[in-house]
Write a protein that holds these residues in place. Structure first.
Motif, PDB file in Angstrom:
ATOM      1  N   ASP A 277       0.399  -1.518  -4.703  1.00  0.00           N
ATOM      2  CA  ASP A 277      -0.182  -1.612  -3.373  1.00  0.00           C
ATOM      3  C   ASP A 277      -0.080  -3.047  -2.831  1.00  0.00           C
ATOM      4  O   ASP A 277      -0.448  -4.012  -3.503  1.00  0.00           O
ATOM      5  N   LYS A 278       0.396  -3.131  -1.603  1.00  0.00           N
ATOM      6  CA  LYS A 278       0.635  -4.452  -1.005  1.00  0.00           C
ATOM      7  C   LYS A 278      -0.686  -5.181  -0.750  1.00  0.00           C
ATOM      8  O   LYS A 278      -0.809  -6.376  -1.049  1.00  0.00           O
ATOM      9  N   SER A 279      -1.668  -4.475  -0.202  1.00  0.00           N
ATOM     10  CA  SER A 279      -2.955  -5.125   0.111  1.00  0.00           C
ATOM     11  C   SER A 279      -3.597  -5.680  -1.159  1.00  0.00           C
ATOM     12  O   SER A 279      -4.097  -6.813  -1.186  1.00  0.00           O
ATOM     13  N   ILE A 280      -3.584  -4.890  -2.229  1.00  0.00           N
ATOM     14  CA  ILE A 280      -4.226  -5.321  -3.473  1.00  0.00           C
ATOM     15  C   ILE A 280      -3.414  -6.447  -4.126  1.00  0.00           C
ATOM     16  O   ILE A 280      -3.985  -7.381  -4.695  1.00  0.00           O
TER      17      ILE A 280
ATOM     18  N   HIS B  45      -1.601  -8.844  -2.646  1.00  0.00           N
ATOM     19  CA  HIS B  45      -1.930 -10.123  -1.985  1.00  0.00           C
ATOM     20  C   HIS B  45      -3.281 -10.647  -2.488  1.00  0.00           C
ATOM     21  O   HIS B  45      -3.452 -11.817  -2.817  1.00  0.00           O
ATOM     22  N   ARG B  46      -4.261  -9.739  -2.500  1.00  0.00           N
ATOM     23  CA  ARG B  46      -5.626 -10.150  -2.838  1.00  0.00           C
ATOM     24  C   ARG B  46      -5.737 -10.607  -4.284  1.00  0.00           C
ATOM     25  O   ARG B  46      -6.498 -11.532  -4.601  1.00  0.00           O
ATOM     26  N   ALA B  47      -5.006  -9.951  -5.191  1.00  0.00           N
ATOM     27  CA  ALA B  47      -5.073 -10.337  -6.610  1.00  0.00           C
ATOM     28  C   ALA B  47      -4.566 -11.773  -6.784  1.00  0.00           C
ATOM     29  O   ALA B  47      -5.151 -12.574  -7.533  1.00  0.00           O
TER      30      ALA B  47
ATOM     31  N   GLY C 212       1.686 -10.391   7.974  1.00  0.00           N
ATOM     32  CA  GLY C 212       0.408 -10.677   8.622  1.00  0.00           C
ATOM     33  C   GLY C 212      -0.714 -10.824   7.605  1.00  0.00           C
ATOM     34  O   GLY C 212      -1.561 -11.716   7.718  1.00  0.00           O
ATOM     35  N   THR C 213      -0.737  -9.961   6.596  1.00  0.00           N
ATOM     36  CA  THR C 213      -1.824  -9.997   5.617  1.00  0.00           C
ATOM     37  C   THR C 213      -1.842 -11.316   4.859  1.00  0.00           C
ATOM     38  O   THR C 213      -2.885 -11.985   4.767  1.00  0.00           O
ATOM     39  N   GLY C 214      -0.689 -11.692   4.294  1.00  0.00           N
ATOM     40  CA  GLY C 214      -0.627 -12.943   3.530  1.00  0.00           C
ATOM     41  C   GLY C 214      -1.097 -14.101   4.392  1.00  0.00           C
ATOM     42  O   GLY C 214      -1.957 -14.903   3.988  1.00  0.00           O
TER      43      GLY C 214
ATOM     44  N   ARG D 187      -5.355 -15.598  16.987  1.00  0.00           N
ATOM     45  CA  ARG D 187      -6.671 -15.993  17.529  1.00  0.00           C
ATOM     46  C   ARG D 187      -7.796 -15.152  16.915  1.00  0.00           C
ATOM     47  O   ARG D 187      -8.904 -15.623  16.698  1.00  0.00           O
ATOM     48  N   ARG D 188      -7.482 -13.884  16.647  1.00  0.00           N
ATOM     49  CA  ARG D 188      -8.488 -12.968  16.096  1.00  0.00           C
ATOM     50  C   ARG D 188      -9.064 -13.467  14.765  1.00  0.00           C
ATOM     51  O   ARG D 188     -10.186 -13.140  14.411  1.00  0.00           O
ATOM     52  N   VAL D 189      -8.257 -14.279  14.048  1.00  0.00           N
ATOM     53  CA  VAL D 189      -8.719 -14.847  12.781  1.00  0.00           C
ATOM     54  C   VAL D 189      -9.230 -16.271  13.008  1.00  0.00           C
ATOM     55  O   VAL D 189     -10.234 -16.700  12.432  1.00  0.00           O
TER      56      VAL D 189
ATOM     57  N   ALA E  96     -11.300  -3.071  14.372  1.00  0.00           N
ATOM     58  CA  ALA E  96     -11.343  -2.706  12.949  1.00  0.00           C
ATOM     59  C   ALA E  96     -10.141  -3.350  12.287  1.00  0.00           C
ATOM     60  O   ALA E  96      -9.010  -2.924  12.493  1.00  0.00           O
ATOM     61  N   SER E  97     -10.358  -4.399  11.522  1.00  0.00           N
ATOM     62  CA  SER E  97      -9.251  -5.105  10.891  1.00  0.00           C
ATOM     63  C   SER E  97      -9.696  -5.693   9.561  1.00  0.00           C
ATOM     64  O   SER E  97     -10.566  -6.567   9.510  1.00  0.00           O
ATOM     65  N   ALA E  98      -9.065  -5.210   8.490  1.00  0.00           N
ATOM     66  CA  ALA E  98      -9.383  -5.750   7.165  1.00  0.00           C
ATOM     67  C   ALA E  98      -8.902  -7.188   7.045  1.00  0.00           C
ATOM     68  O   ALA E  98      -9.440  -7.963   6.250  1.00  0.00           O
ATOM     69  N   GLN E  99      -7.892  -7.559   7.825  1.00  0.00           N
ATOM     70  CA  GLN E  99      -7.390  -8.938   7.755  1.00  0.00           C
ATOM     71  C   GLN E  99      -8.409  -9.906   8.341  1.00  0.00           C
ATOM     72  O   GLN E  99      -8.657 -10.978   7.772  1.00  0.00           O
ATOM     73  N   ILE E 100      -9.024  -9.546   9.468  1.00  0.00           N
ATOM     74  CA  ILE E 100     -10.056 -10.426  10.046  1.00  0.00           C
ATOM     75  C   ILE E 100     -11.248 -10.506   9.092  1.00  0.00           C
ATOM     76  O   ILE E 100     -11.733 -11.597   8.747  1.00  0.00           O
TER      77      ILE E 100
ATOM     78  N   SER F 225     -12.940  -0.742   7.781  1.00  0.00           N
ATOM     79  CA  SER F 225     -11.523  -0.954   7.450  1.00  0.00           C
ATOM     80  C   SER F 225     -11.410  -0.998   5.924  1.00  0.00           C
ATOM     81  O   SER F 225     -12.429  -1.043   5.218  1.00  0.00           O
ATOM     82  N   ARG F 226     -10.192  -1.031   5.414  1.00  0.00           N
ATOM     83  CA  ARG F 226      -9.983  -1.014   3.953  1.00  0.00           C
ATOM     84  C   ARG F 226     -10.850  -2.073   3.270  1.00  0.00           C
ATOM     85  O   ARG F 226     -10.976  -3.197   3.787  1.00  0.00           O
ATOM     86  N   ASP F 227     -11.419  -1.706   2.120  1.00  0.00           N
ATOM     87  CA  ASP F 227     -12.427  -2.576   1.491  1.00  0.00           C
ATOM     88  C   ASP F 227     -11.934  -3.213   0.186  1.00  0.00           C
ATOM     89  O   ASP F 227     -12.731  -3.499  -0.707  1.00  0.00           O
TER      90      ASP F 227
ATOM     91  N   MET G 214      -5.464   4.959   8.234  1.00  0.00           N
ATOM     92  CA  MET G 214      -4.042   5.336   8.169  1.00  0.00           C
ATOM     93  C   MET G 214      -3.214   4.510   9.148  1.00  0.00           C
ATOM     94  O   MET G 214      -2.183   4.976   9.636  1.00  0.00           O
ATOM     95  N   ILE G 215      -3.688   3.272   9.388  1.00  0.00           N
ATOM     96  CA  ILE G 215      -3.103   2.486  10.480  1.00  0.00           C
ATOM     97  C   ILE G 215      -1.601   2.230  10.286  1.00  0.00           C
ATOM     98  O   ILE G 215      -0.852   2.190  11.258  1.00  0.00           O
ATOM     99  N   ASP G 216      -1.140   2.114   9.037  1.00  0.00           N
ATOM    100  CA  ASP G 216       0.286   1.838   8.811  1.00  0.00           C
ATOM    101  C   ASP G 216       1.110   3.119   8.665  1.00  0.00           C
ATOM    102  O   ASP G 216       2.320   3.054   8.438  1.00  0.00           O
ATOM    103  N   GLU G 217       0.444   4.283   8.783  1.00  0.00           N
ATOM    104  CA  GLU G 217       1.133   5.535   8.482  1.00  0.00           C
ATOM    105  C   GLU G 217       1.504   6.355   9.716  1.00  0.00           C
ATOM    106  O   GLU G 217       2.110   7.419   9.594  1.00  0.00           O
TER     107      GLU G 217
ATOM    108  N   VAL H 292       0.297  -4.541  17.778  1.00  0.00           N
ATOM    109  CA  VAL H 292       0.319  -5.932  17.279  1.00  0.00           C
ATOM    110  C   VAL H 292       0.714  -6.006  15.797  1.00  0.00           C
ATOM    111  O   VAL H 292       0.281  -6.908  15.075  1.00  0.00           O
ATOM    112  N   LYS H 293       1.529  -5.082  15.369  1.00  0.00           N
ATOM    113  CA  LYS H 293       2.010  -5.121  13.990  1.00  0.00           C
ATOM    114  C   LYS H 293       3.367  -5.836  13.960  1.00  0.00           C
ATOM    115  O   LYS H 293       3.673  -6.603  14.863  1.00  0.00           O
ATOM    116  N   GLU H 294       4.182  -5.576  12.931  1.00  0.00           N
ATOM    117  CA  GLU H 294       5.475  -6.266  12.810  1.00  0.00           C
ATOM    118  C   GLU H 294       6.318  -6.101  14.067  1.00  0.00           C
ATOM    119  O   GLU H 294       7.143  -6.939  14.414  1.00  0.00           O
TER     120      GLU H 294
END
Ligand SMILES: O=C(O)C1=C[C@@H](OP(=O)(O)O)[C@@H](O)[C@H](O)C1
Ligand SMILES: C=C(OP(=O)(O)O)C(=O)O
Length: 446
Positions: free
Chosen positions: A28-31, A33-35, A102-104, A133-135, A175-179, A202-204, A327-330, A355-357
């Motif tokens: 998983d990409k999100s996990i 990055h976070r790891a 964006g996540t990284g 700006r959102r971040v 709703a943004s897990a990145q913010i 958002s994803r936790d 399911m934002i990326d799906e 506002v994705k890729e």
């Protein structure tokens, strides 16, 4: 890594025989990055297995090295991180280049904002066009300050981290897990409690992993669909073991391919089933998809299961806006499934896709139209007229967007005529083995 200087690598997908066999999509990409980021902010060693070795995550690994952590590949998908501790990042001597991710970029901005250092953030043309700006808004409230930046706070930008970061209470505007994650990562360095309130959960993964590394973090329901997350600052994070499950956002591609290619029967193992990521599976089941789940297990708070997917007759459905964060990326690959379904599929509340890729609302509609599918964008909703089959014969513009490329190739496996994509290079950001893995299941690409 940027692709602007490399020549485009087009590919064509054509009508294939039944897809069969078993596969494990990458971590998983999100996990992933976070790891790497939490490993770098911990004391001691973090061992990660199943890391996604895609360009987005490799860029995060590089940035963690530039910030002083020791990050080593110790085997296939196995990585070791020796961290510097909370607020321990060193001044990087080079700009941090996040490529397409964006996540990284946004998560590392949060982590840097809590350290008394200055870092330059940059990325490719796609990332340079995305809103930061959102971040930056909440990070400035916490004491960080932006030196120079592109128009509207876009990359490339210089971020001066806070000498004495302040804890804040922040309501995320979307709703943004990145913010949310950026605020929590900055909050690690602040004294007292940093609180994030989101009206749609958002994803936790950040919350779950922070707990796994020893932070005190409490998440409680807020309103109908929201959450309130309170993190106690200045914990000592301890290196931990992280097992990365397979990415449900990547599994979505072979899964939808198996549903639309007649006679298919495919097994996908270890797919993460965190309920904040499973909106696509819920929606496909409502459409009539045969998806069986077994071998349910969990690691570090992240559940996973094996999925058996069989070709199915799909029907159009209405997808409510409150399902979007899960399911934002799906939606891109769901739109492909919707085109092969019988009847109309209405997907509501898709403003964040812009506002994705790429502008994924427009790019998805264009991908379908050029292949003979009727699709309409109405405000923030996308309406696809499913005819039970897709004509194909279109050349799809991928706009530096991995998910457009993979969705279009999946569509071509079941369409009447082949579907071509202009560039497959960006698939390497999230799913480097997509083409060989799909071929191993029977997909015909040339
Ligand atoms: O936090 C994350 O790992 C991600 C959050 C989502 O973005 P937003 O936070 O912008 O919704 C998602 O689209 C992205 O692929 C990964
Ligand atoms: C939106 C995505 O990623 P990011 O925001 O990390 O670029 C994605 O992978 O679909």
């Amino acid at each position: 890594m940027t692709h602007s200087a490399t020549p485009a690598t087009p590919l064509e997908a054509r009508s294939s025989g039944p897809l069969t066999g078993k596969a494990r999509v990458p971590g998983d990409k999100s996990i992933s990055h976070r790891a790497l980021i939490l490993g770098a902010l911990s004391v001691g060693e973090t061992r990660i297995s199943g890391l996604l070795e895609g360009e987005d995550v490799l860029n995060t690994a590089k940035s963690m090295r530039a910030l002083g952590a020791r990050v080593e590949r110790i085997g296939e998908f196995a990585w070791s991180v020796h961290g510097v501790g909370v607020a321990g990042f060193a001044q990087p001597e080079v700009p941090l280049d996040f490529g397409n991710s964006g996540t990284g970029c946004r998560l590392v901005m949060g982590a840097v904002a809590g350290c008394p250092i200055t870092a330059v953030f940059d990325g490719d043309a796609s990332l340079r066009s995305r809103p930061m700006r959102r971040v930056l808004d909440p990070l400035e409230l916490m004491g960080a300050c932006v030196g120079s930046s592109g128009e509207g706070g876009r990359l490339p930008l210089t971020l001066n981290g806070a000498r004495d970061p302040l804890p804040i209470l922040y309501r995320t505007p979307v709703a943004s897990a990145q913010i949310k994650s950026a605020v929590l990562l900055a909050g690690l360095a602040a004294p007292g409690v940093t609180t994030v309130i989101e009206t749609e959960a958002s994803r936790d993964h950040t919350e779950l992993m922070l707990k796994h590394f020893g932070a005190q973090i409490v998440s409680t329901p807020e309103g109908g669909h929201g959450r309130k997350i309170a993190l106690t600052g200045q914990p000592e994070l301890h290196g931990a073991e992280v097992v990365v499950p397979a990415d449900p956002s990547s599994a979505a591609f072979p899964l939808v391919a198996a549903l639309i290619v007649e006679g298919s029967d495919v097994v996908l193992s270890d797919v993460m089933t965190n309920p904040l990521r499973t909106g696509l599976f819920t929606t496909l089941r409502e459409m009539g998809a045969s998806i069986e789940q077994s071998h349910v297990r969990g690691d570090a708070g992240e559940p996973m299961a094996q999925f058996r997917v069989r070709a199915s007759r799909l029907r159009g459905v209405e997808v409510p806006p409150e399902r979007a964060p899960s399911m934002i990326d799906e939606y891109l690959v769901l739109a492909v499934a919707a085109a092969f379904a019988e009847g109309t599929t209405i997907m509501r509340g898709l403003q964040e896709l812009r506002v994705k890729e790429s502008d994924r609302l427009e790019a998805t509609a264009a991908m379908l139209r050029v292949n003979g599918v009727k699709v309409e964008i109405s405000g923030n909703d996308m309406i696809v007229e499913g005819m039970g089959h897709v004509e194909g014969d279109g050349l799809v513009a991928t706009h530096m967007d991995h998910r457009i490329a993979m969705s279009a190739l999946v569509m071509g496996l079941a369409s009447d005529k082949p579907v071509k994509v202009d560039d497959t290079a960006f698939i390497a950001t999230s799913f480097p083995d997509f083409i060989p893995m799909m071929r191993s299941l029977g997909a015909e690409f040339s």
